[in-house]
Design an enzyme around this catalytic site. Structure first.
Site, PDB file in Angstrom:
ATOM      1  N   ARG A 111       4.253  10.807  16.010  1.00 17.56           N
ATOM      2  CA  ARG A 111       5.551  10.203  16.834  1.00 17.56           C
ATOM      3  C   ARG A 111       6.459   9.148  15.980  1.00 17.56           C
ATOM      4  O   ARG A 111       7.308   8.941  16.533  1.00 17.56           O
ATOM      5  CB  ARG A 111       4.871   9.444  18.223  1.00 17.56           C
ATOM      6  CG  ARG A 111       4.450  10.609  19.193  1.00 17.56           C
ATOM      7  CD  ARG A 111       3.717  10.130  20.069  1.00 17.56           C
ATOM      8  NE  ARG A 111       2.287   9.840  19.749  1.00 17.56           N
ATOM      9  CZ  ARG A 111       1.354   9.091  20.381  1.00 17.56           C
ATOM     10  NH1 ARG A 111       1.470   8.614  21.495  1.00 17.56           N
ATOM     11  NH2 ARG A 111      -0.141   8.866  19.937  1.00 17.56           N
TER      12      ARG A 111
ATOM     13  N   GLN B 204     -11.282  10.522   5.676  1.00 17.47           N
ATOM     14  CA  GLN B 204     -11.610  11.871   6.553  1.00 17.47           C
ATOM     15  C   GLN B 204     -10.774  12.810   6.231  1.00 17.47           C
ATOM     16  O   GLN B 204      -9.208  12.639   6.732  1.00 17.47           O
ATOM     17  CB  GLN B 204     -11.231  11.146   8.046  1.00 17.47           C
ATOM     18  CG  GLN B 204     -11.479  11.903   9.220  1.00 17.47           C
ATOM     19  CD  GLN B 204     -10.779  11.550  10.716  1.00 17.47           C
ATOM     20  OE1 GLN B 204      -9.938  10.552  10.587  1.00 17.47           O
ATOM     21  NE2 GLN B 204     -11.305  11.888  11.699  1.00 17.47           N
TER      22      GLN B 204
ATOM     23  N   GLY C 166      -9.891  13.652  15.441  1.00 14.85           N
ATOM     24  CA  GLY C 166     -10.216  12.629  16.722  1.00 14.85           C
ATOM     25  C   GLY C 166     -10.845  11.259  16.334  1.00 14.85           C
ATOM     26  O   GLY C 166     -11.227  11.150  15.333  1.00 14.85           O
TER      27      GLY C 166
ATOM     28  N   SER D  29      -8.272  -0.282  15.405  1.00 11.99           N
ATOM     29  CA  SER D  29      -7.449   0.878  15.142  1.00 11.99           C
ATOM     30  C   SER D  29      -6.224   0.108  14.148  1.00 11.99           C
ATOM     31  O   SER D  29      -5.785  -1.051  14.425  1.00 11.99           O
ATOM     32  CB  SER D  29      -6.645   1.072  16.333  1.00 11.99           C
ATOM     33  OG  SER D  29      -7.533   2.001  17.060  1.00 11.99           O
ATOM     34  N   GLY D  30      -5.913   0.666  13.149  1.00 12.84           N
ATOM     35  CA  GLY D  30      -5.072   0.249  11.925  1.00 12.84           C
ATOM     36  C   GLY D  30      -3.667   0.200  12.853  1.00 12.84           C
ATOM     37  O   GLY D  30      -2.919  -0.681  11.977  1.00 12.84           O
TER      38      GLY D  30
ATOM     39  N   TYR E  48      28.921 -16.929 -13.129  1.00 13.82           N
ATOM     40  CA  TYR E  48      27.501 -15.911 -13.267  1.00 13.82           C
ATOM     41  C   TYR E  48      26.982 -16.587 -14.546  1.00 13.82           C
ATOM     42  O   TYR E  48      27.613 -16.585 -15.367  1.00 13.82           O
ATOM     43  CB  TYR E  48      28.046 -14.499 -13.572  1.00 13.82           C
ATOM     44  CG  TYR E  48      26.745 -13.806 -13.961  1.00 13.82           C
ATOM     45  CD1 TYR E  48      25.946 -13.583 -13.149  1.00 13.82           C
ATOM     46  CD2 TYR E  48      26.761 -13.200 -15.274  1.00 13.82           C
ATOM     47  CE1 TYR E  48      24.680 -13.102 -13.469  1.00 13.82           C
ATOM     48  CE2 TYR E  48      25.736 -12.543 -15.636  1.00 13.82           C
ATOM     49  CZ  TYR E  48      24.554 -12.316 -14.567  1.00 13.82           C
ATOM     50  OH  TYR E  48      23.346 -11.663 -14.883  1.00 13.82           O
TER      51      TYR E  48
ATOM     52  N   ASN F 130      27.697 -30.063 -16.665  1.00 13.32           N
ATOM     53  CA  ASN F 130      28.521 -29.436 -15.775  1.00 13.32           C
ATOM     54  C   ASN F 130      29.459 -28.113 -15.911  1.00 13.32           C
ATOM     55  O   ASN F 130      29.677 -27.842 -17.270  1.00 13.32           O
ATOM     56  CB  ASN F 130      29.773 -30.486 -15.402  1.00 13.32           C
ATOM     57  CG  ASN F 130      30.722 -29.810 -14.362  1.00 13.32           C
ATOM     58  OD1 ASN F 130      30.437 -30.753 -13.197  1.00 13.32           O
ATOM     59  ND2 ASN F 130      31.661 -29.566 -14.569  1.00 13.32           N
TER      60      ASN F 130
ATOM     61  N   ASN G 135      26.181 -12.059 -20.936  1.00 10.01           N
ATOM     62  CA  ASN G 135      24.703 -11.722 -21.036  1.00 10.01           C
ATOM     63  C   ASN G 135      24.263 -10.073 -21.485  1.00 10.01           C
ATOM     64  O   ASN G 135      23.167  -9.897 -22.099  1.00 10.01           O
ATOM     65  CB  ASN G 135      23.687 -11.980 -20.424  1.00 10.01           C
ATOM     66  CG  ASN G 135      23.806 -11.471 -18.749  1.00 10.01           C
ATOM     67  OD1 ASN G 135      24.735 -10.935 -18.722  1.00 10.01           O
ATOM     68  ND2 ASN G 135      22.602 -11.204 -18.405  1.00 10.01           N
TER      69      ASN G 135
HETATM   70  C1  UD1 Z   1      -6.771   5.543  21.286  1.00  7.43           C
HETATM   71  C2  UD1 Z   1      -7.802   5.394  22.398  1.00  7.43           C
HETATM   72  C3  UD1 Z   1      -7.155   5.179  23.726  1.00  7.43           C
HETATM   73  C4  UD1 Z   1      -6.878   3.712  23.494  1.00  7.43           C
HETATM   74  C5  UD1 Z   1      -5.718   3.646  22.757  1.00  7.43           C
HETATM   75  C6  UD1 Z   1      -5.116   2.157  22.394  1.00  7.43           C
HETATM   76  C7  UD1 Z   1      -9.349   7.552  21.833  1.00  7.43           C
HETATM   77  C8  UD1 Z   1      -9.771   8.847  22.305  1.00  7.43           C
HETATM   78  N1  UD1 Z   1      -8.455   6.970  22.565  1.00  7.43           N
HETATM   79  O1  UD1 Z   1      -5.769   6.549  21.931  1.00  7.43           O
HETATM   80  O2  UD1 Z   1      -8.163   5.210  24.871  1.00  7.43           O
HETATM   81  O3  UD1 Z   1      -6.170   3.386  24.683  1.00  7.43           O
HETATM   82  O4  UD1 Z   1      -6.121   4.303  21.274  1.00  7.43           O
HETATM   83  O5  UD1 Z   1      -4.265   2.223  21.319  1.00  7.43           O
HETATM   84  O6  UD1 Z   1      -9.859   6.880  20.848  1.00  7.43           O
HETATM   85  N2  UD1 Z   1      -7.414   8.077  13.792  1.00  7.43           N
HETATM   86  C9  UD1 Z   1      -8.115   8.499  12.773  1.00  7.43           C
HETATM   87  N3  UD1 Z   1      -8.637   9.607  12.605  1.00  7.43           N
HETATM   88  C10 UD1 Z   1      -8.623  10.540  13.671  1.00  7.43           C
HETATM   89  C11 UD1 Z   1      -7.499  10.220  14.891  1.00  7.43           C
HETATM   90  C12 UD1 Z   1      -7.203   8.862  14.851  1.00  7.43           C
HETATM   91  O7  UD1 Z   1      -8.439   7.807  11.792  1.00  7.43           O
HETATM   92  O8  UD1 Z   1      -8.788  11.672  13.686  1.00  7.43           O
HETATM   93  C13 UD1 Z   1      -6.727   6.616  13.988  1.00  7.43           C
HETATM   94  C14 UD1 Z   1      -5.442   6.602  13.825  1.00  7.43           C
HETATM   95  O9  UD1 Z   1      -4.800   6.380  12.752  1.00  7.43           O
HETATM   96  C15 UD1 Z   1      -5.202   5.587  14.611  1.00  7.43           C
HETATM   97  C16 UD1 Z   1      -6.595   5.216  15.476  1.00  7.43           C
HETATM   98  O10 UD1 Z   1      -7.149   6.075  14.966  1.00  7.43           O
HETATM   99  O11 UD1 Z   1      -5.053   4.301  13.795  1.00  7.43           O
HETATM  100  C17 UD1 Z   1      -6.042   5.447  17.060  1.00  7.43           C
HETATM  101  O12 UD1 Z   1      -5.881   6.871  17.080  1.00  7.43           O
HETATM  102  P1  UD1 Z   1      -4.544   7.218  18.190  1.00  7.43           P
HETATM  103  O13 UD1 Z   1      -4.240   8.687  17.933  1.00  7.43           O
HETATM  104  O14 UD1 Z   1      -3.310   6.561  17.958  1.00  7.43           O
HETATM  105  O15 UD1 Z   1      -5.214   7.039  19.475  1.00  7.43           O
HETATM  106  P2  UD1 Z   1      -4.562   6.750  21.000  1.00  7.43           P
HETATM  107  O16 UD1 Z   1      -4.297   8.383  21.261  1.00  7.43           O
HETATM  108  O17 UD1 Z   1      -3.592   5.923  20.758  1.00  7.43           O
END
Ligand code: UD1
Ligand code: CA
Length: 453
Positions: A16, A73, A78, A100-101, A364, A375, A384
């Site tokens: 997104r 990964q 997921g 989460s990053g 410059y 001065n 230069n």
């Molecule tokens: C997730 C949560 C949701 C929560 C939300 C908060 C789950 C199923 N859902 O949803 O309940 O409200 O975060 O922001 O966990 N990522 C991986 N590998 C993957 C998938 C995702 O490393 O295979 C990482 C993404 O890079 C991201 C984080 O996990 O940094 C969260 O993933 P994202 O897809 O954004 O989850 P949400 O749909 O936001």
């Protein structure tokens, strides 16, 4: 045995965001999203967290390899699948925090409180939750008394569940052994066909384990960055936090609405920031300095009592009690000692200018060393660059450079030397000497009358 392990999920593409960069490499107040999370984790005493990477992992690696252990990964199946990648590490840990990053506004104090609650209560897992007026898109937390009964993702939730305002922030604390066992039992039976980390709670609860929720009072911390609009929203929230913090530390910010301060900037008591000021990167401003209006400083140091107005500067060091601007441009490698004046339409690059020297207008100065109390007259240019190489210019203490002098480098002008206005100086000028290079002036009397005859 690590007592406390941190796992940061950052393998997702962030579709997104519509970007060639992986999501966590986008910038917020001068740091990438992932660096915000790393800093928060460091502040709770975890030095080297595990970061799960996938999409754009080379870019992420180049930025953070020294601060984290990267686990790949290869396919993003997921959040549950992401955490499965660190199973071998779970054997050595007692407590695991999962983050989460893409959630850069989480505060270290909240993380500390989450860990303490989790450990004091001795539960299998504790979920960091928040209450949101517009919970759309987040997993909803379904409670059974004070305990979590289930987390339902937006796409899987029933109409009634979608009305719940308590959401899953995506930050958790687990007993490592419980997490490990539960991960072995999650499925992909959900609307997105993914391994949801949140299904771990179904497994734990089915086995009679307890899952707690800790609801943070500041719902802004939960903001997950999935789109550019959310990135801008996070920027606004963080900016307000940073401005508020510095005002509470004794900085005057005349117009917070037009002042932008990056997360790593350091300010001091009695600094004044005038409107339309941007302080970028690792900029540091010392006591009583006045910055702005209309000034942008990136990775700069400004000494006590200096003023910098209508100026753009990058990688420059400005000493104490200097006067800079209006309309100065200080480029990388500029080093100004105390009481230097740099005036309007002056550009300085890679130059060291010693105490009390003045370059007041239209100059410059590049690749130069300018001594004390020099001065430099209006319109002076260091030539230069010969089209191939850059050459240095050295100007001794107390020298006086006449207006519109061209100093053709490499060149040395000695102490107390003087150059005549309009000269193009190509040879070294000895100390105390005057160098003039210009055609003698010609006067033709009655010029106009002769022409009209
Ligand atoms: C997730 C949560 C949701 C929560 C939300 C908060 C789950 C199923 N859902 O949803 O309940 O409200 O975060 O922001 O966990 N990522 C991986 N590998 C993957 C998938 C995702 O490393 O295979 C990482 C993404 O890079 C991201 C984080 O996990 O940094 C969260 O993933 P994202 O897809 O954004 O989850 P949400 O749909 O936001
Ligand atoms: Ca997210």
């Amino acid at each position: 045995m690590h007592n406390l392990l941190a796992v940061i999920m950052a393998a997702g593409k962030g579709t997104r965001m519509k970007s060639k960069l992986p999501k966590v490499m986008h910038f917020l107040a001068g740091k990438t999203l992932i660096e915000h999370v790393l800093d928060t984790v460091n502040q709770v005493g975890i030095e080297r967290p595990l970061v799960i990477v996938g999409h754009g992992r080379e870019t992420i690696q180049n930025r953070i390899a020294e601060r984290a252990e990267l686990v790949v990964q290869t396919e993003q199946l997921g959040t549950g699948h992401a955490v499965m990648q660190v199973l071998p590490y779970l054997d050595d840990a007692q407590t695991v925090i999962v983050l989460s990053g893409d959630q850069p506004l989480l505060k270290s104090q909240t993380l500390k409180d989450l860990i303490v609650l989790h450990e004091v209560q001795g539960v299998s897992a504790t979920v960091l939750t928040a209450t949101m007026d517009q919970p759309f898109g987040y997993g909803r937390v379904i409670k059974n008394g004070e305990f979590v009964a289930k987390i339902a993702e937006e796409k899987d939730a029933t109409v009634d569940q979608r009305k719940i305002k308590e959401i899953n922030t995506g930050t958790y604390c687990f007993k490592a052994s419980a997490l490990k066992e539960a991960l072995a039992n999650i499925t992909t039976q959900n609307a997105q066909g993914e391994y949801y980390l949140t299904e771990v709670f179904d497994v734990l609860i089915k086995h009679g384990e307890k899952v707690l929720a800790y609801c943070t009072p500041d719902s802004n911390e939960a903001l997950g960055i999935n789109s550019r609009a959310q990135l801008a929203q996070a920027e606004a929230i963080l900016r307000e936090r940073i401005l508020g913090y510095w005002m509470s530390e004794g900085v005057t910010i005349v117009d917070p609405a037009s002042t932008f301060i990056d997360a790593e900037v350091v300010l001091t008591q009695d600094v004044t920031l005038l409107p339309f000021t941007r302080l970028i990167g690792k900029t540091r401003i010392e006591e009583d300095a006045v910055i702005g209006p209309q000034t942008s400083l990136e990775n700069c140091v400004v000494g006590c009592g200096s003023d910098v107005t209508y100026t753009v500067a990058k990688d420059a060091v400005i000493g104490e009690r200097c006067h800079i601007g209006p309309f100065a441009y200080l480029r990388p490698g500029t080093k100004l000692e105390a009481e230097v004046k740099i005036g309007d339409f002056v550009e300085i690059k890679n130059s060291w200018i010693e105490k009390g020297s003045k370059i007041p207008h239209l100059s410059y100065i590049g690749d130069s060393h300018v001594g004390k109390s020099v001065n430099i007259g209006a319109g002076t240019i260091t030539c230069n660059y010969d089209g191939v190489n850059k050459h240095p210019t050295k100007i001794g203490d107390y020298a006086f450079i006449g207006s519109n002098t061209n100093l053709v480098a490499p060149l040395e002008v000695g102490e107390h030397a003087v150059t005549g206005a309009g000269s193009t100086i190509t040879k070294n000028v000895p100390a105390g000497a005057l160098a003039v290079e210009r055609s003698p002036q010609v006067i033709k009397e009655h010029w106009l009358r002769e022409k009209m005859k």
